[in-house]
Design an enzyme around this catalytic site. Structure first.
Site, mmCIF file in Angstrom:
data_model
loop_
_atom_site.group_PDB
_atom_site.id
_atom_site.type_symbol
_atom_site.label_atom_id
_atom_site.label_comp_id
_atom_site.label_asym_id
_atom_site.label_seq_id
_atom_site.Cartn_x
_atom_site.Cartn_y
_atom_site.Cartn_z
ATOM 1 N N ARG A 113 0.878 -1.189 0.000
ATOM 2 C CA ARG A 113 0.000 0.000 0.000
ATOM 3 C C ARG A 113 0.902 1.220 0.000
ATOM 4 O O ARG A 113 1.789 1.350 0.841
ATOM 5 C CB ARG A 113 -0.899 0.047 1.229
ATOM 6 C CG ARG A 113 -1.496 1.444 1.421
ATOM 7 C CD ARG A 113 -2.526 1.535 2.487
ATOM 8 N NE ARG A 113 -3.755 0.912 2.047
ATOM 9 C CZ ARG A 113 -4.952 1.163 2.592
ATOM 10 N NH1 ARG A 113 -5.068 2.017 3.576
ATOM 11 N NH2 ARG A 113 -6.028 0.566 2.145
ATOM 12 N N HIS A 140 -7.558 0.734 -6.293
ATOM 13 C CA HIS A 140 -7.737 -0.006 -5.029
ATOM 14 C C HIS A 140 -8.412 -1.351 -5.351
ATOM 15 O O HIS A 140 -9.564 -1.606 -4.985
ATOM 16 C CB HIS A 140 -8.593 0.832 -4.072
ATOM 17 C CG HIS A 140 -8.530 0.384 -2.641
ATOM 18 N ND1 HIS A 140 -7.752 -0.666 -2.206
ATOM 19 C CD2 HIS A 140 -9.168 0.858 -1.524
ATOM 20 C CE1 HIS A 140 -7.902 -0.820 -0.900
ATOM 21 N NE2 HIS A 140 -8.749 0.088 -0.464
ATOM 22 N N GLN A 143 -10.203 -3.736 -2.778
ATOM 23 C CA GLN A 143 -11.492 -3.193 -2.316
ATOM 24 C C GLN A 143 -12.607 -3.620 -3.267
ATOM 25 O O GLN A 143 -13.734 -3.898 -2.853
ATOM 26 C CB GLN A 143 -11.402 -1.663 -2.247
ATOM 27 C CG GLN A 143 -12.663 -0.991 -1.763
ATOM 28 C CD GLN A 143 -12.887 -1.134 -0.261
ATOM 29 O OE1 GLN A 143 -11.985 -0.894 0.519
ATOM 30 N NE2 GLN A 143 -14.089 -1.519 0.131
ATOM 31 N N ASP A 236 -16.868 8.078 -0.880
ATOM 32 C CA ASP A 236 -15.552 7.900 -0.262
ATOM 33 C C ASP A 236 -15.164 9.251 0.329
ATOM 34 O O ASP A 236 -15.784 10.283 0.006
ATOM 35 C CB ASP A 236 -14.559 7.444 -1.357
ATOM 36 C CG ASP A 236 -13.151 7.201 -0.829
ATOM 37 O OD1 ASP A 236 -12.979 7.023 0.398
ATOM 38 O OD2 ASP A 236 -12.204 7.198 -1.650
ATOM 39 N N CYS A 278 -16.163 2.601 1.299
ATOM 40 C CA CYS A 278 -15.000 1.744 1.557
ATOM 41 C C CYS A 278 -14.469 1.926 2.968
ATOM 42 O O CYS A 278 -13.790 1.040 3.477
ATOM 43 C CB CYS A 278 -13.917 2.017 0.524
ATOM 44 S SG CYS A 278 -13.445 3.754 0.431
ATOM 45 N N ARG A 323 -13.614 -7.599 3.062
ATOM 46 C CA ARG A 323 -12.210 -7.387 2.673
ATOM 47 C C ARG A 323 -11.393 -8.635 3.019
ATOM 48 O O ARG A 323 -10.523 -9.051 2.267
ATOM 49 C CB ARG A 323 -11.612 -6.171 3.407
ATOM 50 C CG ARG A 323 -12.273 -4.833 3.133
ATOM 51 C CD ARG A 323 -12.136 -4.384 1.704
ATOM 52 N NE ARG A 323 -10.768 -4.416 1.208
ATOM 53 C CZ ARG A 323 -9.809 -3.526 1.536
ATOM 54 N NH1 ARG A 323 -10.089 -2.505 2.309
ATOM 55 N NH2 ARG A 323 -8.587 -3.635 1.035
HETATM 56 N N1 NVA Z 1 -9.613 7.437 -1.386
HETATM 57 C C1 NVA Z 1 -9.249 6.950 -0.071
HETATM 58 C C2 NVA Z 1 -9.557 5.491 0.041
HETATM 59 C C3 NVA Z 1 -9.321 4.908 1.407
HETATM 60 C C4 NVA Z 1 -9.637 3.451 1.484
HETATM 61 C C5 NVA Z 1 -7.785 7.225 0.176
HETATM 62 O O1 NVA Z 1 -6.977 6.956 -0.721
HETATM 63 O O2 NVA Z 1 -7.457 7.728 1.249
HETATM 64 N N1 CP Z 2 -11.076 0.597 2.824
HETATM 65 C C1 CP Z 2 -9.795 0.572 3.211
HETATM 66 O O1 CP Z 2 -8.874 0.356 2.413
HETATM 67 O O2 CP Z 2 -9.596 0.793 4.538
HETATM 68 P P1 CP Z 2 -8.194 1.008 5.249
HETATM 69 O O3 CP Z 2 -7.618 2.294 4.739
HETATM 70 O O4 CP Z 2 -8.505 1.048 6.719
HETATM 71 O O5 CP Z 2 -7.304 -0.149 4.905
#
Ligand code: NVA
Ligand code: CP
Length: 343
Positions: A113, A140, A143, A236, A278, A323
């Site tokens: 990540r 993502h 997800q 989101d 999400c 997830r």
């Molecule tokens: N768009 C958000 C998704 C988090 C799961 C981010 O990248 O912070």
């Molecule tokens: N939805 C998601 O990716 O959550 P986290 O950022 O907590 O991993």
């Protein structure tokens, strides 16, 4: 291995972006997630990755993705090892390519990540083991597996469904939903101000898949058009990890908040409508950020109201649980030498 042994189509593959998979392959992973969920609930062991070591690389913070990879790996009999941003040399003292070679010599699979999609691509290219994208600025994909598991649990079939994403239409979630819906033949609406529409590149990718699947794509700033007929209203955070432009986003996106009025605009019968997110979500001021935003801008809710978040339409916590099951399916399929005859 016998001469005629044919490995399954997933074995050894990385999962970097949805666009690299066919509808059949994505559906298989989603359905396999549903199967593994049933096994887990029935207490039936599924140690497909006994003896394997899994590296979990996190440049950005995470609750769900980290927990899901960790528990999924343990349920599969593998050993997960968390390598956080401050724990390893990656990026500071060592290149992504060199890190990939080292990790690939010790681990059987790597989750990443981070910020740049190119980093997860380099890891996949140079590690020699499957690499799973746990979120980048661009996509993502894990997800999406959980989301379509959740959609399949809530609707009899994907046929004829319409998903509307409201909010920052250029972020990783909007990109992934747009392309995944297009691959799977689910109609997809991105409803966002014109300044936050998906990039041309992402739109072109989605349009290419939609031609084949028959999915209808609508990218609009018009709430009425974008919400009409929708079965899944998705949102989101307005400010993603790595961004800080709260004030500008609040101004731009307040009209695109998912509230009861937005759900009503769908005109969809109650039993054919769900709300998804999400997570994490800003639906109240029970967080440090929430309190800061309340003090500065006088609001306690952003992308979704607490009313919608706690309503009968909301399935975000089932989605969060999924997830784990879907990440388990993905890791088992790509690393477990499973017998998967046809996809
Ligand atoms: N768009 C958000 C998704 C988090 C799961 C981010 O990248 O912070
Ligand atoms: N939805 C998601 O990716 O959550 P986290 O950022 O907590 O991993």
């Amino acid at each position: 291995m016998t001469k005629n042994f044919k490995q399954n189509v997933f074995q050894g593959r990385s999962v970097l972006a949805e666009k690299d998979f066919t509808a059949g392959e994505l559906n298989y992973l989603v359905d396999f997630g549903l199967h593994l969920k049933a096994l887990k609930k029935a207490g039936i062991p599924h140690h497909y990755l006994e003896g394997k070591n899994i590296a979990l690389l996190f440049e950005k913070t995470s609750t769900r993705t980290r927990s899901a990879f960790t528990t999924a790996a343990i349920d599969l009999g593998a050993h997960p090892e968390y390598l956080g941003h401050n724990d390893i040399q990656l990026g500071k003292k060592e290149s992504t390519s060199d890190t990939a070679k080292v990790l690939g010599s010790m681990f059987d699979g790597i989750e990443f990540r981070g910020f740049k999609q190119s980093d997860v691509e380099i890891l996949a290219r140079d590690s020699g083991v499957p690499v799973w994208n746990g979120l980048t600025d661009t996509w993502h994909p894990t997800q999406m597996l959980a989301d379509f598991m959740t959609i399949k649990e809530n609707f009899e079939s994907l046929d004829g469904l319409t998903l509307t994403f409201m909010g920052d239409g250029r972020n990783n979630m909007a990109n992934s939903l747009l392309v995944t819906c297009a691959i799977l033949g689910v109609n997809v609406h991105i409803v966002a101000p014109n300044t936050l529409h998906p990039s041309d590149e992402v739109q072109q990718i989605a349009k290419g898949f939609a031609k084949k699947s028959g999915a209808e794509i609508l990218i609009t700033d018009d709430l009425d058009k974008g919400l009409k007929g929708s079965n899944i209203v998705y949102t989101d955070v307005w400010v993603s990890m790595g961004e800080t432009n709260w004030e500008q986003r609040i101004k731009e996106l307040m009209p695109y908040q998912v509230n009861m009025a937005a759900l009503e605009k769908t005109g969809t019968p109650d039993d054919q409508l769900i709300f998804m997110h999400c997570l994490p979500a800003f639906h109240n001021a029970d967080t440090e950020y929430g309190k800061e935003i309340q003090a500065k801008y006088g609001i306690t809710e952003m992308e979704v109201t607490d009313e919608v978040f706690t309503s009968k339409y909301a399935v975000q916590f089932e989605e969060a649980e999924n997830r784990m099951h879907s990440i388990k399916a993905m890791m088992a399929a790509t690393l477990g030498n499973l017998f998967i005859p046809k996809v």
